[in-house]
Scaffold this active site. Structure first.
Site, mmCIF file in Angstrom:
data_model
loop_
_atom_site.group_PDB
_atom_site.id
_atom_site.type_symbol
_atom_site.label_atom_id
_atom_site.label_comp_id
_atom_site.label_asym_id
_atom_site.label_seq_id
_atom_site.Cartn_x
_atom_site.Cartn_y
_atom_site.Cartn_z
ATOM 1 C CG ASP A 25 -1.789 -1.132 1.402
ATOM 2 O OD1 ASP A 25 -1.792 -1.994 0.519
ATOM 3 O OD2 ASP A 25 -2.487 -1.192 2.426
ATOM 4 C CD GLU A 203 -7.174 -4.485 4.019
ATOM 5 O OE1 GLU A 203 -6.497 -4.931 4.965
ATOM 6 O OE2 GLU A 203 -6.897 -4.701 2.830
#
Length: 489
Positions: A25, A203
Site C-alpha cells: 500500500d 481497508e
C-alpha cells in the site's frame, strides 16, 4: 509460505518500484510545495509481506522517483501498517520547534502477535525524512484486532478547523469517523457502512472533496478498498459520493449491501478501477481539490506474494488526477486523468499491411472508435517471439482485457477483466499505457479505468489492430522515454 519465482524482471519506466524487497500500500502521500512524497508499506528484510515499515520516495513530477532511507521502521512488538501524513502548520500537536511545521505520520501499530491494532503517531522536524515515534502511543485504541488504516484530513468550517480521521473496522465493513484538536486525543463522531460491496473486508478509506466539472460545486468522496470481493476478483476499490458535515458522511444514494462475489450486473456499484491490480489507492495531502491526485498499489492479494521477482516485488500505479462528471442519467462519476503523460499531441500512425504496429518500449496508445460497429474491435499485444501477452477487446457497451499466464505460475493470474462503458458514449476514446510489467486503460474520456499487471513482461514488441465491420478507428502511438515524459498538470 508462498512459493518464490525468481526470474529476470525488467523494472517499469513509468511506475515506482523499490530498489529491493517487498512493497504494498501507498502511505502518507503529501506535497510539500516542491516535492511529492510517497511512503509505502515495505519489508526491509525480504520479498514477502512482513516486518512492515514505511519506505519513502520523493519526486518532482510524479513519474521519476528517488528512493530515500526507510522513514519509520517496525518495532519489536508492532509493525507499522498503513496510514497517512499531515503537515501541522498551526503546531496543534505541540511537536514543532518554532522553525518548521512538524510533519505528522498517523499509522496503525499492528501487534506482531496479531492481538491488537491501534493508531499511533510519529513526528518529523526535517520535512518528512526521519520520524520520532510519540512516547505515549497509541493515541487511539479500541481493543480491536482489525482497526486500521487511518486517513487524517484538516476539516475547515465556520466554527473553526480541526482534524478528522477515517479508519476502518475491517471485519465489520465500517468506516469510523473521529475528531481531534491536537492529533493526540480523538473523539468518535460517527460510522458509515456496511454498504454496497462487502464480500471482503474493508481497508484503506479516504475522504476528500472533488470538483464537479463545469460547475463551482464541490462534493465529498469516500473511497473504500475491499479484499476480496472486488469487481474483477480479489482486491478492489469502491467509492461513494455525498456530503460530509464535519461529523458524518452521507451518500447521495444509499446502496444496498452486496455480499455476493458475483454481481448481477457489471454496472452495479461505483468502482474506481475495473482491473485486477489497483488497490489501496489514497490521495495526497497538501493539494487543492481541483488537483486531487491518487496513487494505488498495482497488485492483488489473490497472488501478490507469489508473483515472479528479481529481488524486488511490487509497484505503484501511475498518479491519477480526479474530478467528477455528471453522466447522461444525472449521476456523478469519478473521471481520471493519468499524470506524467506527454503534454504534446500524439501522432497518428497506420498499421502495416499485416496489421502490425511496432512498439518495443513503454508507450501511450490512443484509439478513437466511432461508426456503427458490427462486432468487436481488438488491440493485441505481442512479444518479440510472436506470442500473445494480452488482448483488449472493444464492443459498443463493454471493454474487456484478457491477459495470458505468461511468466506467472498461479491459477488466479490469467484472467479476463470486463469494464462496462457509460451510456451515450458517442465516439469512444481509449488510452492504453503500456510499460514493462503493466497496462493501464482509460476509456470514455477517463470515466472508466482498468489496470492490470503484466508481470515479468517487457513492454510489448508490437501490437496488432483488428477493426470491427462498420467501425472507424483512429490509432495513435507515442513511445515514451525519459525525455518525452512531462507532467500534464
Amino acid at each position: 509460505m508462498p512459493k518464490t519465482q525468481l526470474v529476470a524482471v525488467k523494472r517499469p519506466q513509468l511506475h515506482f518500484t523499490a530498489k529491493k524487497n517487498w512493497i504494498n500500500d501507498p502511505n502518507g502521500l503529501f506535497f510539500d510545495g516542491k516535492q511529492y512524497h510517497l511512503y509505502f508499506q515495505h519489508n526491509p528484510n525480504g520479498v514477502g509481506h512482513g516486518y512492515m515499515s514505511w519506505g519513502h520516495a520523493v519526486s518532482t513530477d510524479l513519474v521519476n522517483w528517488e528512493e530515500l532511507p526507510i522513514a519509520i521502521l517496525h518495532g519489536d512488538v508492532a509493525d507499522i501498517f498503513s496510514g497517512s501524513i499531515v503537515v501541522d502548520h498551526e503546531n496543534t500537536s505541540g511537536f514543532g520547534d518554532g522553525t518548521v511545521p512538524p510533519v505528522i505520520a498517523i499509522y496503525t501499530a499492528a501487534a506482531k502477535d496479531e492481538s491488537n491494532q491501534s493508531q499511533a503517531i510519529a513526528y518529523s522536524l526535517d520535512g518528512g525524512e526521519t520520524f520520532t515515534k510519540y512516547e505515549q502511543n497509541p493515541v487511539l485504541d479500541r481493543g480491536s484486532k482489525d482497526f486500521r488504516d487511518p486517513k487524517v484530513i484538516r476539516y475547515e468550517s465556520e466554527q473553526g478547523s480541526y482534524w478528522v480521521m477515517v479508519a476502518v473496522e475491517a471485519i465489520e465493513r465500517r468506516v469510523l469517523v473521529y475528531r481531534s484538536e491536537n492529533l493526540k486525543d480523538w473523539t468518535e463522531l460517527s460510522s458509515f457502512g456496511p454498504q454496497s460491496a462487502i464480500a471482503g473486508i474493508w481497508e484503506c478509506p479516504d475522504l476528500f472533496q472533488l470538483p464537479v466539472a463545469g460547475t463551482d460545486q464541490l462534493k465529498w468522496v469516500l473511497i473504500v478498498s475491499l479484499n476480496p470481493g472486488g469487481v474483477a476478483g480479489g482486491s478492489g476499490t469502491q467509492y461513494f459520493i455525498g456530503e460530509f458535515d464535519g461529523t458524518s458522511f452521507t451518500p447521495d444514494q444509499d446502496q444496498r449491501v452486496r455480499d455476493s462475489f458475483e454481481y448481477e450486473s457489471l454496472k452495479q456499484g461505483n468502482w474506481l478501477d475495473w482491473g485486477r491490480d489497483f488497490y489501496a489507492g489514497v490521495s495526497f495531502h497538501g493539494l487543492p481539490a481541483d488537483q486531487q491526485t491518487v496513487i494505488a498499489w498495482m497488485s492483488n492479494w489473490d497472488y501478490a506474494q507469489e508473483l515472479p521477482h528479481d529481488g524486488w516485488r511490487g509497484s505503484m500505479s501511475t498518479a491519477r488526477r480526479l474530478d467528477l462528471v455528471k453522466n447522461s442519467d444525472g449521476k456523478l462519476e469519478i473521471r481520471q486523468c493519468i499524470l506524467g503523460l506527454p503534454a504534446s499531441e500524439v501522432a497518428a500512425v497506420a498499421p502495416a499491411r499485416d496489421g502490425r504496429i511496432e512498439l518495443g518500449s513503454p508507450a501511450l496508445l490512443e484509439l478513437a472508435v466511432g461508426g456503427d460497429a458490427n462486432g468487436s474491435s481488438a488491440l493485441s499485444l505481442f512479444r518479440a517471439d510472436d506470442t500473445l501477452i494480452s488482448e483488449l477487446t472493444i464492443e459498443s457497451e463493454l471493454i474487456q482485457h484478457r491477459r495470458e499466464t505468461g511468466k506467472v505460475d498461479h491459477e488466479l493470474y490469467a484472467s479476463n477483466q470486463r469494464m462496462p462503458l457509460p451510456a451515450d458514449t458517442g465516439e469512444l476514446t481509449v488510452q492504453v499505457l503500456v510499460d514493462h510489467g503493466s497496462v493501464e486503460i482509460l476509456a470514455a474520456n477517463g470515466l472508466r479505468s482498468l489496470t492490470d499487471q503484466l508481470t515479468g513482461e517487457e513492454a510489448p514488441a508490437y501490437a496488432t489492430l483488428r477493426v470491427a465491420t462498420g467501425a472507424s478507428v483512429t490509432f495513435k502511438v507515442l513511445p515514451l522515454s525519459d525525455k518525452s515524459v512531462e507532467l500534464n498538470a
